[in-house]
Design an enzyme around this catalytic site. Structure first.
Site, PDB file in Angstrom:
ATOM      1  N   PRO A  65      10.307  -7.490  -9.412  1.00 33.86           N
ATOM      2  CA  PRO A  65      10.972  -7.023 -10.630  1.00 33.86           C
ATOM      3  C   PRO A  65       9.979  -6.152 -11.412  1.00 33.86           C
ATOM      4  CG  PRO A  65      11.268  -9.396 -10.330  1.00 33.86           C
ATOM      5  CD  PRO A  65      10.224  -8.960  -9.365  1.00 33.86           C
ATOM      6  N   HIS A 112      10.594   6.396   0.154  1.00 34.91           N
ATOM      7  CA  HIS A 112      10.361   5.282  -0.779  1.00 34.91           C
ATOM      8  C   HIS A 112      10.732   3.941  -0.152  1.00 34.91           C
ATOM      9  CE1 HIS A 112      10.430   2.838  -4.451  1.00 34.91           C
ATOM     10  NE2 HIS A 112      11.575   2.352  -3.983  1.00 34.91           N
ATOM     11  N   HIS A 143       9.372  -0.709   2.253  1.00 30.27           N
ATOM     12  CA  HIS A 143       8.975   0.424   1.421  1.00 30.27           C
ATOM     13  C   HIS A 143       7.619   0.960   1.878  1.00 30.27           C
ATOM     14  CE1 HIS A 143      11.813  -1.984  -0.934  1.00 30.27           C
ATOM     15  NE2 HIS A 143      12.138  -0.871  -1.572  1.00 30.27           N
ATOM     16  N   PHE A 158      17.110 -16.029 -27.921  1.00 29.06           N
ATOM     17  CA  PHE A 158      16.305 -14.930 -27.380  1.00 29.06           C
ATOM     18  C   PHE A 158      15.674 -15.265 -26.026  1.00 29.06           C
ATOM     19  CE2 PHE A 158      15.856 -13.807 -32.069  1.00 29.06           C
ATOM     20  CZ  PHE A 158      16.957 -12.975 -32.022  1.00 29.06           C
ATOM     21  N   HIS A 205      22.858 -15.212 -33.536  1.00 31.11           N
ATOM     22  CA  HIS A 205      21.677 -16.060 -33.410  1.00 31.11           C
ATOM     23  C   HIS A 205      21.999 -17.479 -32.944  1.00 31.11           C
ATOM     24  CE1 HIS A 205      19.740 -12.748 -35.344  1.00 31.11           C
ATOM     25  NE2 HIS A 205      18.612 -13.393 -35.543  1.00 31.11           N
ATOM     26  N   SER A 232       9.056 -20.392 -38.282  1.00 34.22           N
ATOM     27  CA  SER A 232      10.362 -20.923 -37.887  1.00 34.22           C
ATOM     28  C   SER A 232      10.284 -21.794 -36.642  1.00 34.22           C
ATOM     29  CB  SER A 232      11.343 -19.775 -37.639  1.00 34.22           C
ATOM     30  OG  SER A 232      11.577 -19.037 -38.815  1.00 34.22           O
ATOM     31  N   ILE A 257       7.820  10.301  -8.089  1.00 37.16           N
ATOM     32  CA  ILE A 257       9.022  10.062  -7.279  1.00 37.16           C
ATOM     33  C   ILE A 257       9.561   8.665  -7.556  1.00 37.16           C
ATOM     34  CG2 ILE A 257       9.920   9.781  -4.931  1.00 37.16           C
ATOM     35  CD1 ILE A 257       9.376  12.669  -5.567  1.00 37.16           C
ATOM     36  N   HIS A 295      16.084 -23.462 -33.080  1.00 39.72           N
ATOM     37  CA  HIS A 295      17.383 -22.994 -33.564  1.00 39.72           C
ATOM     38  C   HIS A 295      18.378 -23.002 -32.400  1.00 39.72           C
ATOM     39  CE1 HIS A 295      14.534 -21.836 -36.605  1.00 39.72           C
ATOM     40  NE2 HIS A 295      15.485 -21.426 -37.432  1.00 39.72           N
ATOM     41  N   HIS A 343       7.342  -3.814  -4.519  1.00 37.15           N
ATOM     42  CA  HIS A 343       8.073  -3.330  -3.351  1.00 37.15           C
ATOM     43  C   HIS A 343       7.118  -2.778  -2.295  1.00 37.15           C
ATOM     44  CE1 HIS A 343       7.665   0.022  -6.206  1.00 37.15           C
ATOM     45  NE2 HIS A 343       7.560   0.793  -5.143  1.00 37.15           N
ATOM     46  N   GLU A 383       9.189 -10.680 -27.068  1.00 40.46           N
ATOM     47  CA  GLU A 383       9.549 -11.908 -26.358  1.00 40.46           C
ATOM     48  C   GLU A 383       9.351 -11.797 -24.850  1.00 40.46           C
ATOM     49  OE1 GLU A 383      12.171 -11.696 -30.066  1.00 40.46           O
ATOM     50  OE2 GLU A 383      11.617 -10.331 -28.437  1.00 40.46           O
ATOM     51  N   ARG A 429      17.071 -26.773 -35.821  1.00 36.24           N
ATOM     52  CA  ARG A 429      16.646 -26.319 -37.140  1.00 36.24           C
ATOM     53  C   ARG A 429      16.855 -27.435 -38.167  1.00 36.24           C
ATOM     54  NH1 ARG A 429      19.591 -21.954 -41.161  1.00 36.24           N
ATOM     55  NH2 ARG A 429      17.879 -21.765 -42.649  1.00 36.24           N
TER      56      ARG A 429
END
Length: 662
Positions: free
Chosen positions: A119, A261, A29, A434, A470, A381, A188, A458, A69, A408, A517
């Site tokens: 990423p 690019h 790139h 999650f 969940h 929790s 771009i 959980h 990149h 998260e 839990r």
């Protein structure tokens, strides 16, 4: 400030190396490095505190290339400023097997690469973690030892990614004034002009987060310098500088277009670009006077480093700071957990492993000052906060507990930044289901070999009435396929304490604690000084004679397996129970150890309230599995275990049936 003519030639050296390396690799790139070369040159020359000769200086400014990149921008800067790891030969071997100059920056390949990026948006959120670490350690050790900036280069793609919204909102809330983002505002993306996909008002967006927003011509050195100077004046707000640039600056036919690019320029365009930039030199050739200017930049802060080093050795504060950076608390951690296990031997407890985790944190917090944790709006929790915790906030950076909010993904990525910075062992909590929101950052924790602890509660259908949205069914299996990641699923409070010990002592592997839990009885009733969970599996209950049946289970299902084992023994069937608190570690022990655990039994049965995927190596070709094969349902936990056939009776029936056919 260096003279404009010098800065132009220095920036063109970045452009030349970038397009040469991409051309030689026939992939890469070039557009972003060529477009941001001026910004990077001014940043490194006039603002960035670093020493190429002392790349591990803990009080260096951090430079994070979120738009990973454009890695040749970073590699060019490291080579030009004199980092020993990035030689010209490494530049020539860009994107080749075994080189330090991978297609995207890889942490650990070379000094000066602060984090693995590629990423999009991950580096942006990592930088929030870096900035949090700086403020936290500064609050504890003072300006003399800790006082540095975190600079980020981010592109349109980084700012489109959802993680950047989470992270930017959090940074503004925390008033992280030592964080400056240089936005490559070139309009771009791969598909073309960004106006085909986004109409965001970036300025208003970041103002709403509580950021300072500045603008400059990204090819005007004086404007870049002024913007950076102004950004540093406001210590109460993070800053984003909209650097208006042309992607592929210098390329007469491809500059300003999507064509540059992610593809080499080609020989004809390379010749024209060299002419446009007044760069008549052969590929990979940097004139001595330009290289000399860059090497001066690489050493300009050496006197500052020497002064800092003397201060770091001066007193007890310096010694404590060094211990934090070296993370040498093994003796303290082992002693604390050992004493806790002895207490539990005297006073067994039946509690949920999420509460057991909280008790373990309480034990560790006083002896392990690096421990720095929080939760994504599930503190009560996840049981991640203990009585000794104070809150990390814009008004108290010394606090050791973080309210991340419902963010998260940003939490997980910020924890990577916290760990990479040094001096901190981060942990963060949410529900195990999650981890889907956290997964890209968890994968990078593993890839970068960082000590990051994910407290995921959980952990099964045992959470009950909240239902299948969940209830994590596939999550243990999905996480176990990530290399270099330990997933602990302890069966009781003792195994939970051991899991915390192993996670805190890990040198290069992140950990996930999958916690229940529901309340679980303490099954480890005899004190053992050794950490039995270290091998991932061990004999929890021995058979009365040579085992005919061996049961293997993790977490809350160990209790069911123990009930089944007891009843099978009453029926005259010798049964061994193997607890498997960490299947990942168990599989690393090899077949001999696993066969030892099987004990020559006629049948091996594994029990886990999740998918079978991953268990085949542990139970062998003739093993059997009791668990889930589909999503859960909404009902009380006990009813769900009955409904899905994860019961003591199911274990006994399967064991007896297999013995009939043995």
């Amino acid at each position: 400030m260096s003279t404009p003519s010098n800065l132009t030639a220095m920036a063109n050296a970045i452009r030349a190396l970038s397009m040469d390396a991409v051309e030689a690799a026939n992939s890469g790139h070039p557009g972003m490095p060529m477009g941001m070369a001026d910004v990077a040159t001014v940043l490194f020359s006039n603002h960035l505190k670093f020493s190429a000769n002392n790349p591990d200086w803990s009080d260096r400014d951090r430079f994070i290339l979120s738009a990973g990149h454009g890695s040749m921008l970073l590699y060019s800067l490291l080579h030009l400023t004199g980092y020993k790891d990035i030689s010209l030969e490494e530049i020539k071997n860009f994107r080749q097997l075994g080189s330090k100059t991978a297609g995207h920056p890889e942490f650990g390949h070379a000094k000066g690469i602060e984090t693995t990026t590629g990423p999009l948006g991950q580096g942006f959120a990592n930088a929030v973690g870096f900035a949090m670490a700086e403020r936290h350690l500064n609050a504890e050790f003072g300006d003399t030892l800790v006082d540095h900036m975190s600079y980020v280069i981010a592109g349109d793609g980084c700012l489109m990614e959802g993680i950047s919204h989470e992270a930017a909102s959090f940074a503004g809330h925390l008033k992280l004034g030592k964080l400056i983002v240089l936005f490559d505002d070139n309009g771009i993306s791969i598909d073309g002009s960004t106006d085909i996909t986004t109409s965001d008002d970036i300025t208003q967006r970041f103002l709403s987060y509580g950021w300072q927003v500045l603008e400059c011509d990204g090819h005007n050195h004086q404007q870049i310098d002024n913007a950076l100077s102004e950004a540093k004046l406001d210590s109460t707000k993070p800053s984003i500088i909209r650097c208006k640039t042309q992607i592929g600056f210098g390329s007469p036919n491809r500059g300003g277009t999507a064509k540059i690019h992610g593809a080499p320029l080609g020989n004809e365009e390379m010749i024209l670009t060299r002419k446009t930039l007044n760069w008549p030199h052969e590929p990979f050739m940097i004139p001595e006077d330009i290289l000399s200017d860059w090497r001066i930049v690489g050493t300009k802060c050496d006197p500052q480093y020497s002064e800092w080093q003397q201060n770091a050795k001066a007193d007890d504060i310096g010694a404590a700071f060094s211990k934090r950076l070296e993370n040498t608390y093994e003796a303290e951690i082992k002693k604390a957990i050992s004493e806790f296990k002895q207490e539990l031997n005297a006073n067994p407890q039946k509690i949920a492993t999420r509460v057991a985790s909280q008790n373990s944190i309480e034990v560790l917090l006083t002896v392990y000052p690096s421990l720095f944790g929080g939760s994504a709006d599930l503190t009560g929790s996840n049981n991640t906060k203990v009585s000794e915790h104070t809150i990390f906030s814009a008004s108290d950076y010394k606090g050791r507990y973080i309210h991340y909010g419902v963010r998260e993904h940003a939490m997980a990525a910020a924890m990577n930044g916290l760990a990479l910075h040094g001096g901190i062992t981060p942990f963060g909590g949410t529900f195990l289901v999650f981890t889907d929101y956290c997964r890209p950052a968890i994968r990078l924790s593993a890839l970068m070999q960082q000590k990051v602890i994910y407290v995921m509660t959980h952990d099964s259908i045992g959470l009950g009435e909240d239902g299948p949205t969940h209830q994590p069914v596939e999550h243990l299996a999905a996480l176990r396929v990530i290399p270099n990641l330990d997933i602990f699923r302890p069966c009781d409070i003792v195994e939970t304490a051991e899991a915390w010990e192993l996670a805190c002592l890990s040198e290069s592997t992140p950990s996930i604690l999958a916690l229940s839990r529901q309340g679980l009885p303490q099954l480890r009733l005899d004190y053992k000084a050794d950490n039995l969970s270290a091998k991932g599996g061990y004999i929890l209950r021995e058979a009365s004679t040579s085992p005919k049946i061996t049961l293997m289970a993790s977490g809350s299902e160990v209790m069911l397996a123990e009930e089944a084992r007891s009843q099978l023994e009453e029926k005259g069937i010798a049964t061994r129970l193997v607890s498997v608190p960490c299947l990942d570690r168990l599989l690393q022990q090899g077949n001999d150890y696993i066969e030892h655990l099987h004990g020559g039994a006629s049948a091996v049965i594994a029990i886990e309230a999740g998918l079978e995927t991953g268990w085949s190596q542990a139970i062998g070709a003739n093993g059997f599995f009791i668990g889930m094969s589909n999503f859960g349902a909404s009902a009380p936990a006990a009813e769900l275990y009955q409904h899905f056939g994860i019961t003591t009776k199911a274990i006994i029936d399967l064991a007896q049936n297999q013995l009939k056919h043995a």
